[in-house]
Design a protein around this motif. Structure first.
Motif, PDB file in Angstrom:
ATOM      1  N   LEU A 139      67.970  32.577  90.003  1.00 37.25           N
ATOM      2  CA  LEU A 139      66.993  33.311  89.217  1.00 37.25           C
ATOM      3  C   LEU A 139      67.572  33.788  87.895  1.00 37.25           C
ATOM      4  CD1 LEU A 139      65.290  35.416  92.026  1.00 37.25           C
ATOM      5  CD2 LEU A 139      64.703  33.142  91.169  1.00 37.25           C
ATOM      6  N   GLY A 140      66.751  33.670  86.857  1.00 41.48           N
ATOM      7  CA  GLY A 140      67.111  34.197  85.555  1.00 41.48           C
ATOM      8  C   GLY A 140      66.719  35.661  85.454  1.00 41.48           C
ATOM      9  N   PRO A 141      66.690  36.214  84.245  1.00 40.42           N
ATOM     10  CA  PRO A 141      66.428  37.652  84.089  1.00 40.42           C
ATOM     11  C   PRO A 141      64.952  38.029  84.127  1.00 40.42           C
ATOM     12  CG  PRO A 141      66.904  36.659  81.959  1.00 40.42           C
ATOM     13  CD  PRO A 141      67.104  35.579  82.969  1.00 40.42           C
ATOM     14  N   GLU A 142      64.035  37.055  84.048  1.00 38.30           N
ATOM     15  CA  GLU A 142      62.621  37.368  83.882  1.00 38.30           C
ATOM     16  C   GLU A 142      61.851  37.206  85.190  1.00 38.30           C
ATOM     17  OE1 GLU A 142      59.416  38.632  83.135  1.00 38.30           O
ATOM     18  OE2 GLU A 142      60.589  38.622  81.266  1.00 38.30           O
ATOM     19  N   PRO A 143      61.333  38.307  85.773  1.00 41.29           N
ATOM     20  CA  PRO A 143      60.605  38.203  87.048  1.00 41.29           C
ATOM     21  C   PRO A 143      59.385  37.300  86.987  1.00 41.29           C
ATOM     22  CG  PRO A 143      61.140  40.505  86.552  1.00 41.29           C
ATOM     23  CD  PRO A 143      61.472  39.709  85.337  1.00 41.29           C
ATOM     24  N   ARG A 144      58.719  37.224  85.839  1.00 41.56           N
ATOM     25  CA  ARG A 144      57.516  36.394  85.755  1.00 41.56           C
ATOM     26  C   ARG A 144      57.828  34.939  86.025  1.00 41.56           C
ATOM     27  NH1 ARG A 144      53.049  38.922  83.680  1.00 41.56           N
ATOM     28  NH2 ARG A 144      53.452  41.046  82.960  1.00 41.56           N
ATOM     29  N   ARG A 145      58.984  34.485  85.608  1.00 41.89           N
ATOM     30  CA  ARG A 145      59.345  33.079  85.847  1.00 41.89           C
ATOM     31  C   ARG A 145      59.563  32.836  87.339  1.00 41.89           C
ATOM     32  NH1 ARG A 145      56.925  32.886  81.498  1.00 41.89           N
ATOM     33  NH2 ARG A 145      58.035  33.550  79.627  1.00 41.89           N
TER      34      ARG A 145
ATOM     35  N   VAL B 105      64.212  27.822  97.721  1.00 43.99           N
ATOM     36  CA  VAL B 105      65.305  28.743  98.015  1.00 43.99           C
ATOM     37  C   VAL B 105      65.655  29.463  96.715  1.00 43.99           C
ATOM     38  CG1 VAL B 105      67.652  29.016  98.884  1.00 43.99           C
ATOM     39  CG2 VAL B 105      66.185  27.201  99.803  1.00 43.99           C
ATOM     40  N   LEU B 106      65.329  30.737  96.640  1.00 45.58           N
ATOM     41  CA  LEU B 106      65.628  31.552  95.472  1.00 45.58           C
ATOM     42  C   LEU B 106      66.985  32.216  95.659  1.00 45.58           C
ATOM     43  CD1 LEU B 106      62.200  33.387  95.078  1.00 45.58           C
ATOM     44  CD2 LEU B 106      62.976  31.382  93.821  1.00 45.58           C
ATOM     45  N   VAL B 107      67.825  32.117  94.654  1.00 44.98           N
ATOM     46  CA  VAL B 107      69.151  32.727  94.726  1.00 44.98           C
ATOM     47  C   VAL B 107      69.251  33.776  93.628  1.00 44.98           C
ATOM     48  CG1 VAL B 107      71.637  32.343  94.751  1.00 44.98           C
ATOM     49  CG2 VAL B 107      70.088  30.539  95.550  1.00 44.98           C
ATOM     50  N   GLY B 108      69.349  35.025  94.035  1.00 48.12           N
ATOM     51  CA  GLY B 108      69.462  36.122  93.083  1.00 48.12           C
ATOM     52  C   GLY B 108      70.897  36.572  92.939  1.00 48.12           C
ATOM     53  N   VAL B 109      71.345  36.706  91.706  1.00 48.63           N
ATOM     54  CA  VAL B 109      72.720  37.118  91.422  1.00 48.63           C
ATOM     55  C   VAL B 109      72.704  38.472  90.729  1.00 48.63           C
ATOM     56  CG1 VAL B 109      74.848  36.560  90.203  1.00 48.63           C
ATOM     57  CG2 VAL B 109      73.485  34.727  91.235  1.00 48.63           C
ATOM     58  N   ARG B 110      73.082  39.500  91.470  1.00 48.25           N
ATOM     59  CA  ARG B 110      73.158  40.854  90.908  1.00 48.25           C
ATOM     60  C   ARG B 110      71.892  41.197  90.127  1.00 48.25           C
ATOM     61  NH1 ARG B 110      78.688  42.418  90.337  1.00 48.25           N
ATOM     62  NH2 ARG B 110      77.946  44.294  89.299  1.00 48.25           N
ATOM     63  N   LEU B 111      70.738  41.015  90.761  1.00 51.01           N
ATOM     64  CA  LEU B 111      69.472  41.256  90.085  1.00 51.01           C
ATOM     65  C   LEU B 111      69.198  42.753  89.944  1.00 51.01           C
ATOM     66  CD1 LEU B 111      67.143  38.660  91.844  1.00 51.01           C
ATOM     67  CD2 LEU B 111      68.247  38.451  89.616  1.00 51.01           C
TER      68      LEU B 111
ATOM     69  N   LEU C  83      67.732  20.677  92.348  1.00 52.11           N
ATOM     70  CA  LEU C  83      68.482  21.775  91.765  1.00 52.11           C
ATOM     71  C   LEU C  83      67.821  22.165  90.442  1.00 52.11           C
ATOM     72  CD1 LEU C  83      72.100  20.398  92.381  1.00 52.11           C
ATOM     73  CD2 LEU C  83      70.551  21.593  93.968  1.00 52.11           C
ATOM     74  N   VAL C  84      67.436  23.415  90.329  1.00 51.42           N
ATOM     75  CA  VAL C  84      66.647  23.882  89.194  1.00 51.42           C
ATOM     76  C   VAL C  84      67.390  25.000  88.483  1.00 51.42           C
ATOM     77  CG1 VAL C  84      64.387  24.709  88.443  1.00 51.42           C
ATOM     78  CG2 VAL C  84      64.577  23.374  90.557  1.00 51.42           C
ATOM     79  N   ARG C  85      67.439  24.931  87.168  1.00 57.07           N
ATOM     80  CA  ARG C  85      67.979  26.041  86.389  1.00 57.07           C
ATOM     81  C   ARG C  85      66.835  26.941  85.936  1.00 57.07           C
ATOM     82  NH1 ARG C  85      71.530  22.379  83.492  1.00 57.07           N
ATOM     83  NH2 ARG C  85      70.341  22.743  81.592  1.00 57.07           N
ATOM     84  N   PRO C  86      67.128  28.198  85.619  1.00 56.05           N
ATOM     85  CA  PRO C  86      66.047  29.150  85.304  1.00 56.05           C
ATOM     86  C   PRO C  86      65.181  28.748  84.123  1.00 56.05           C
ATOM     87  CG  PRO C  86      68.090  30.334  85.748  1.00 56.05           C
ATOM     88  CD  PRO C  86      68.448  28.886  85.704  1.00 56.05           C
ATOM     89  N   GLU C  87      65.715  27.961  83.189  1.00 54.83           N
ATOM     90  CA  GLU C  87      64.912  27.630  82.007  1.00 54.83           C
ATOM     91  C   GLU C  87      63.852  26.567  82.274  1.00 54.83           C
ATOM     92  OE1 GLU C  87      68.911  25.387  81.352  1.00 54.83           O
ATOM     93  OE2 GLU C  87      68.169  27.209  82.331  1.00 54.83           O
TER      94      GLU C  87
END
Length: 991
Positions: free
Chosen positions: A406-412, A428-434, A481-485
């Protein structure tokens, strides 16, 4: 009583508003704060005072406004929300609260003093379905509430941790500590001569003197070794070991081999110890018997959990037992960095460290890796991912697992949650220190969606390492494999990618990546023979070139989304964790080929959009460095042969410098290869083949998909392609692409936008609508001008002195013909079209006379009741069946199109189906449509003409004959012939 109290509530009292509006949930607030409350009032007070705490599971401040309007106003977000009386019924306070759903079920909620959400909560119970449209199935409010409370508690347990207590005070040293020396101090030195004396002096000044310094010089080019040798001549406790240039870990291991003491200390050049430092650490080690004693003052990690969470490591203030270091194999010499953290993590698997309260001199600031190799992530990933367990796990053959860090934007995140989980796919969502809001939203929504899971990583690791955490938990036989962008694709593509990667000889598949303008960002990576850096294949070209090339093998992928078999991903140990983000998939593809898993394939009919450029200069420079050090040899370059399929030939190769700062010549930079291409000259081929750029006013992505211009352009492009032309459709955002210089013809389908001609191309304008927007200077700049009105073309040609040829609109005969359906078996009165933001004349007139109108289209709810709308739109390929079966089809025009007799595309489509058509009046209807289209000037005429048996229209057989003529004279194929013939003549005349 509650109604009376409402009158007393002030909208400047956040606590009172929370309670009165029902927007406080004491259990939810308690889960976030790790406490409990006796009343809602107490919970509301705590939520307001805490700041970044959500008061209710269905109210999230981070969701209701991107510009943080309440912060600018200095208000609590709930106060801002309830005081926005005109807007709050349109504002969604949470991704699972759609005010439109609430108001459709409860129109009275519109007048509630605290808004639609407050009303909904007041009339809903635990079993009430959530008011949302994004979930694949109905979920009760009680179910989600429980998931949100659990997610909030889990976030707090992970983030809000009590630090281990420090042991102290320092115990007394015993008289005898065993064999001498008690401590071996190791030092790895390289090119730091000026620091040697000061550093070693701090060791010699220790009150504890039974130590032995082993200093390994790593092939210094300055006087480092000489200074150490000189100090060793006067202190026999110092030993110098000379090595050639080598890694830091190797030097430390060499130093350990030369030591004999029970305990080991570490003293890097440039660090200094307070006089009692070594003695205090030895005393604590003797007292506790621990294999690892850490001076825990400050932010450094004090135990294994904190080390795993990414807290700094400082071996210069630690004392380890030599036997424990030997048991774990010493320092890992395969690592390019973070060897200290790696050693401590391996050692603390079996030995609990003791953090002690020993004062230290100022610790150095944590060194930033910038965009270079992220070795901390490599080390942490080793602890977070058990690849052997992942290899032993069974996967489902019919399941595709999407792994999304996950990137920084919850809407995405919510966009992906609403798009992916479906039959045959999991997310599968992977959150890093969200942050709290993002963590809770992701975890709680994933918990209530079948096929979605949330995994939280407590350490700040790279996107690549986070992806690997998700791979290890994937349940499908294929992983995407998906990147946040990456934006969710408009149509599901996972099945297509999975089919490709399960073919023999294919390891990785990537979709075609386009930017927000719809221009190709990447169709994989290519390598030249003389440059180790990759180029993004087809970057800057229109998507039609990739489609023309077709599915093809490339050297490696380069995309924010790639697919491969889960078995291969696990065997390859996922992405290289040292890559921050970009080029990790390129490295993966090269390693897959080298390991025998197969090549990399681009699938151009699977398209995704990236919100950002592929990489910033800094990201690219760092990733190129990582790729150089890890990548296998790329295969021979096939780009030239592939480009020929798109009508482009390679004339040269050059290098383009990418720099972190164009103004600073010393800034980091890399040379990226770049092909020089030109179009293959097709004018003299038989038949002549040209490259066409068809420019339309529709915006990019899904916003423009429903525009009539888009359907028109696609049908025209297909007709041109059937005649051997190469065609790219450029929407509004893509019209400035540099690769237009490779085209022969710019064809502007003139709608809302005025488009400047492109120098060097044959510039053609076809005016199909909005004639009021056309001026003399515009048409004068084009080489050929057409207009979809015979009368307007003649008049403007006379007035402006520029030839304008009539070229009427037309129909796509693949979808519009009389055989699509039996006449009079469908709607009695039909209109297919969007409202365009106005109450259109045809629809307004039909409803005014009480006709049985079937209405398909978008944006009508402002003008008609919902139950009067049959659907929000019909696929263009299916509209013909509706036209052919309808009793009567309605049509109308923009005011200027009606005045200047620009016959709409709908008229040609419906006429090709043999439909009866009623339209507002324009000149030339009888000449063009031979009685299939009748005008009506008022509601009285409309009421007369829509009544069966439709005596004003020709019979079925005659209508079919007219439709056949329309198809022959007014098809896209016919228009394509005209355009090609005129363009070829003009281009040949130029030469």
């Amino acid at each position: 009583m509650r109604g009376e109290r409402r009158q007393q509530v002030r909208l400047d009292d956040a606590e009172e508003v929370l309670v009165e509006a029902g927007l406080v949930d004491a259990d939810y607030v308690a889960a976030q704060l790790g406490t409990s409350f006796d009343s809602d009032q107490d919970a509301a007070r705590a939520a307001v005072q805490a700041g970044d705490v959500s008061p209710h599971p269905l109210f999230e401040a981070q969701w209701i406004g991107r510009r943080r309007s309440w912060q600018r106003a200095g208000q609590h977000p709930v106060l801002w929300y309830v005081s926005e009386r005109r807007r709050r019924n349109r504002i969604s306070p949470h991704p699972l609260v759609d005010p439109r759903v609430v108001l459709a079920a409860h129109p009275e909620a519109r007048h509630h003093p605290f808004g639609a959400l407050s009303y909904w909560l007041s009339v809903s119970g635990p079993s009430t379905a959530l008011p949302t449209r994004i979930l694949p199935r109905k979920v009760s409010w009680g179910t989600y509430r429980a998931a949100a409370i659990e997610a909030a508690a889990a976030w707090r347990a992970e983030v809000v941790l009590e630090r281990p207590e420090l042991a102290g005070p320092t115990p007394a040293l015993p008289r005898s500590l065993g064999a001498s020396p008690v401590v071996t101090v190791v030092m790895a030195a390289q090119d730091a001569g000026p620091l040697v004396r000061e550093t070693v002096a701090s060791l010699q000044a220790q009150t504890f003197t039974d130590w032995h310094l082993v200093a390994v010089d790593r092939g210094s080019l300055d006087d480092t070794a000489a200074v150490l040798q000189g100090m060793a001549a006067f202190d026999d406790r110092i030993t110098l070991v000379r090595e050639s240039r080598c890694g830091h870990a190797h030097a430390l291991n060499v130093a350990l081999e030369h030591g004999t003491a029970e305990h080991v200390g570490f003293l890097p050049l440039g660090r200094q110890w307070l006089p009692d430092m070594l003695g205090s650490l030895v005393a604590h080690a003797h007292e506790s018997g621990s294999a690892a004693v850490l001076a825990g003052v400050g932010a450094v990690g004090r135990d294994r959990a904190e080390l795993l969470a990414g807290r700094p490591v400082d071996l210069a203030t630690a004392l380890l037992r030599r036997a424990a270091i030997k048991d774990v194999g010493g320092f890992d010499e395969t690592l390019g960095g973070s060897v200290e953290r790696d050693l401590l993590l391996r050692l603390t698997r079996d030995h609990d460290p003791v953090a002690v309260d020993v004062p230290v001199l100022r610790r150095p600031d944590s060194a930033s890796t910038g965009y270079g190799d992220d070795w901390d992530s490599v080390v942490l990933e080793r602890q977070l991912v058990d690849w052997d367990a992942a290899a032993a796990r069974e996967t489902a053959d019919d399941l595709v697992s999407h792994v999304l860090p996950l990137g920084p934007e919850p809407r995405r995140t919510v966009e992906w949650l609403g798009a992916v989980p479906r039959d045959g796919a999991e997310l599968v969502l992977v959150g890093v220190r969200l942050r709290r809001a993002h963590h809770v939203l992701a975890a709680s929504i994933a918990a209530i969606i079948s096929g979605a899971r949330f995994v939280s990583v407590p350490a700040a690791v790279s996107t690549s390492a986070a992806t690997n955490v998700g791979i290890a938990q994937a349940a499908g036989s294929t992983v995407v494999l998906v990147r946040p962008e990456a934006m969710p694709p408009r149509q599901p593509i996972e099945a297509r990618l999975a089919e490709v990667v399960h073919r023999p000889g294919v390891a990785v598949a990537q979709p075609l990546v386009v930017d927000l303008d719809g221009v190709i960002l990447s169709a994989g990576a290519r390598f030249s023979g003389h440059n180790p850096h990759p180029e993004l294949f087809l970057a800057g070209l229109p998507t039609s070139d990739a489609v023309r090339i077709g599915e093809c093998e490339v050297a490696a992928p380069a995309a924010p989304m790639v697919a491969l078999r889960t078995e291969a991903a696990v065997a390859l140990r996922g992405l290289g964790a040292q890559f921050h983000s970009v080029l990790a998939e390129t490295d993966l593809g090269l390693r897959a080929r080298a390991a025998g898993w197969g090549g990399s394939v681009v699938v151009p009919d699977a398209v995704i959009t990236s919100r950002t450029p592929y990489a910033s200069p800094e990201e690219l420079i760092g990733a190129m460095s990582s790729l150089r050090s890890t990548a296998a040899t790329p295969p021979p370059d096939q780009a030239a042969d592939l480009l020929l399929r798109a009508g482009l030939e390679v004339t040269d190769q050059r290098n383009r410098r990418v720099t972190a700062d164009p103004e600073d010549r010393t800034a980091p930079s890399v040379l990226v290869p770049e092909l020089v291409v030109r179009p293959v000259l097709g004018i003299h081929e038989s038949p002549p083949r040209l490259r066409w750029a068809v420019d339309i006013a529709a915006p990019a992505a899904s916003r423009g998909d429903r525009w009539g211009d888009t359907y028109f352009a696609r049908s025209l492009a297909d007709a041109l392609e059937r005649r051997g032309q190469h065609v790219a459709i450029d929407r509004r955002d893509a019209r400035e692409r540099d690769s237009r210089d490779h085209d022969d013809v710019l064809l502007v389908l003139r709608g809302l936008d005025r488009v400047a001609p492109r120098p060097g191309l044959l510039n053609v304008e076809w005016i199909i609508s909005h004639p009021d927007m056309i001026v003399r200077e515009e048409v004068a700049g084009f080489d050929l001008v057409y207009a979809a009105s015979t009368s307007w073309s003649a008049r403007m040609s006379r007035e402006w002195g520029t030839p304008i040829e009539p070229l009427l609109q037309c129909t796509d005969t693949r979808w519009f013909h009389p055989d699509r359906a039996e006449p009079d078996t469908g709607p009695a009165l039909l209109f297919v079209g969007n409202s365009r933001g106005i109450y259109r004349y045809a629809v307004r007139s039909a409803l005014a006379i009480g006709a049985d109108l079937t209405l398909h289209g978008n944006d009508w709810t402002e003008f008609v009741e919902r139950d009067q709308i049959a659907s929000g739109g019909v696929a263009n390929e299916e509209v013909g069946a509706l036209y052919a079966s309808a009793g009567v089809v309605l049509n109308d025009h923009h005011l200027d199109m009606r005045r200047d007799s620009f016959a709409s595309n709908r008229l040609f489509d419906a006429a090709a189906c043999g439909a009866r058509i009623l339209s507002d009046r324009i000149d030339g209807l009888e000449e063009t449509f031979s009685g299939l289209v009748l005008p009506f000037d008022n509601e009285h005429e409309l009421a007369r003409l829509v009544k069966p048996p439709y005596e004003a229209f020709p019979d079925n057989a005659t209508r079919r004959e007219i439709a056949t003529r329309i198809i022959a004279e007014h098809s896209f194929d016919k228009r394509a012939e005209t355009l090609i013939d005129d363009a070829v003549r003009r281009i040949v005349a130029r030469r």
